[in-house]
Design an enzyme around this catalytic site. Structure first.
Site, PDB file in Angstrom:
ATOM      1  N   HIS A 263       0.817  -1.205   0.000  1.00  0.00           N
ATOM      2  CA  HIS A 263       0.000   0.000   0.000  1.00  0.00           C
ATOM      3  C   HIS A 263       0.857   1.265   0.000  1.00  0.00           C
ATOM      4  CE1 HIS A 263       0.838   0.771   4.295  1.00  0.00           C
ATOM      5  NE2 HIS A 263       0.756  -0.537   4.450  1.00  0.00           N
ATOM      6  N   ASP A 264       0.379   2.265  -0.718  1.00  0.00           N
ATOM      7  CA  ASP A 264       0.984   3.604  -0.764  1.00  0.00           C
ATOM      8  C   ASP A 264       2.363   3.621  -1.413  1.00  0.00           C
ATOM      9  OD1 ASP A 264      -1.105   5.101   0.882  1.00  0.00           O
ATOM     10  OD2 ASP A 264      -0.494   3.546   2.300  1.00  0.00           O
TER      11      ASP A 264
ATOM     12  N   GLY B 173       4.891  -1.223   2.718  1.00  0.00           N
ATOM     13  CA  GLY B 173       4.114  -0.021   2.463  1.00  0.00           C
ATOM     14  C   GLY B 173       4.963   1.229   2.333  1.00  0.00           C
TER      15      GLY B 173
END
Length: 269
Positions: free
Chosen positions: A121-122, A139
């Site tokens: 994520h991100d 992440g």
């Protein structure tokens, strides 16, 4: 017009570009947008708020757009955006972002994701990046363009990988890696420059020699690292390649993977 296998499930609201092919037993969610010419071979799941560019080829059991693997995620409509002309092989996974960052996981174009690789994520991934089998990003990782990850390489959260770097297989990267760096080992030591990658990008011998000179002065010269960085910036910073390395280091706020002589690594082993 899109071609959809009768066994596939495409939700109302999904947007499919011209020439999209949805193969057997694929799943496409209601908030998904797929660009022209993209092919889902079979058993592919595209969910969440996901946008795919054009002419991507996605192989069986890849899963794109699932919620982030983060205990801080609060269920918001965060996104995954993937560019064009990517080759995404079997069992690749990519998650959407979290509310605590920009809510976006961003992947560039012309990338090659081999079996089992993962984009957390991100993360931000540049163009022409190669992930060998089971290479994974935690992440919030930032990856430049023309980076290569060897098999089972792992990058911890919030690390930055500069343009043109090479992460050797089985390396565990815990700190930022400079542009054109060559990183090796369980604890990810910076052992030199990615000369092969630089040659493939069309850099001349003179270019590579200049970058190597700056690398040696920066990591193995006299004085503290900050003093060496200032000296390299003053003496060699006008060179665009060395300037890119200097700018990368100065823009960081976290630890940097430091240079280690290969002879020292051999002695330690």
């Amino acid at each position: 017009m899109a071609t959809i296998d009768p066994t596939a499930r495409v939700a109302d609201g999904a947007r499919l570009g011209a020439g999209v092919e949805i193969g057997p037993f694929c799943t496409v969610g209601p908030h998904v947008e797929i660009g022209a010419g993209t092919r889902l071979i079979s058993h592919v799941a595209i969910t969440g708020h996901t946008v795919l560019g054009e002419r991507n080829v996605i192989y069986p059991f890849a899963s794109l757009g699932t919620p982030p693997q983060s205990t801080h995620y609060r269920g918001g409509p965060t996104r995954l955006v993937v560019g064009s002309d990517n080759d995404i092989r079997e069992n690749v996974t990519m998650n959407t972002g979290t509310e605590d960052d920009h809510g976006l996981t961003l992947v560039g174009s012309h990338c090659f994701f081999m079996v089992g690789s993962h984009v957390g994520h991100d993360c931000t991934v540049g163009d022409h990046v190669t992930f060998a089998n089971n290479a994974v990003l935690g992440g919030h990782v930032q990856v430049g363009s023309n980076v290569v990850f060897g098999g089972q390489a792992a990058v911890r959260q919030f690390v930055r990988i500069g343009d043109g770097a090479m992460i050797v297989g089985l390396s565990g990267v815990r700190a930022d890696v400079i542009p054109f760096g060559l990183v090796h080992g369980q604890s990810a030591e910076l052992i030199g420059l990615n000369v092969v990658g630089m040659k493939r990008r069309g850099l001349t011998k003179a270019d590579i020699h200049r970058v190597h000179r700056g690398f040696e002065a920066l990591f193995f010269g006299a004085g503290t690292f900050r003093e060496r960085l200032d000296t390299v910036a003053a003496d060699l910073g006008d060179d665009p390649l060395i300037g890119q390395i200097v700018a990368f280091i100065r823009s960081g706020s976290r630890a940097l993977t430091m240079g280690v002589k290969r002879a020292a690594l051999r002695a330690a082993s």
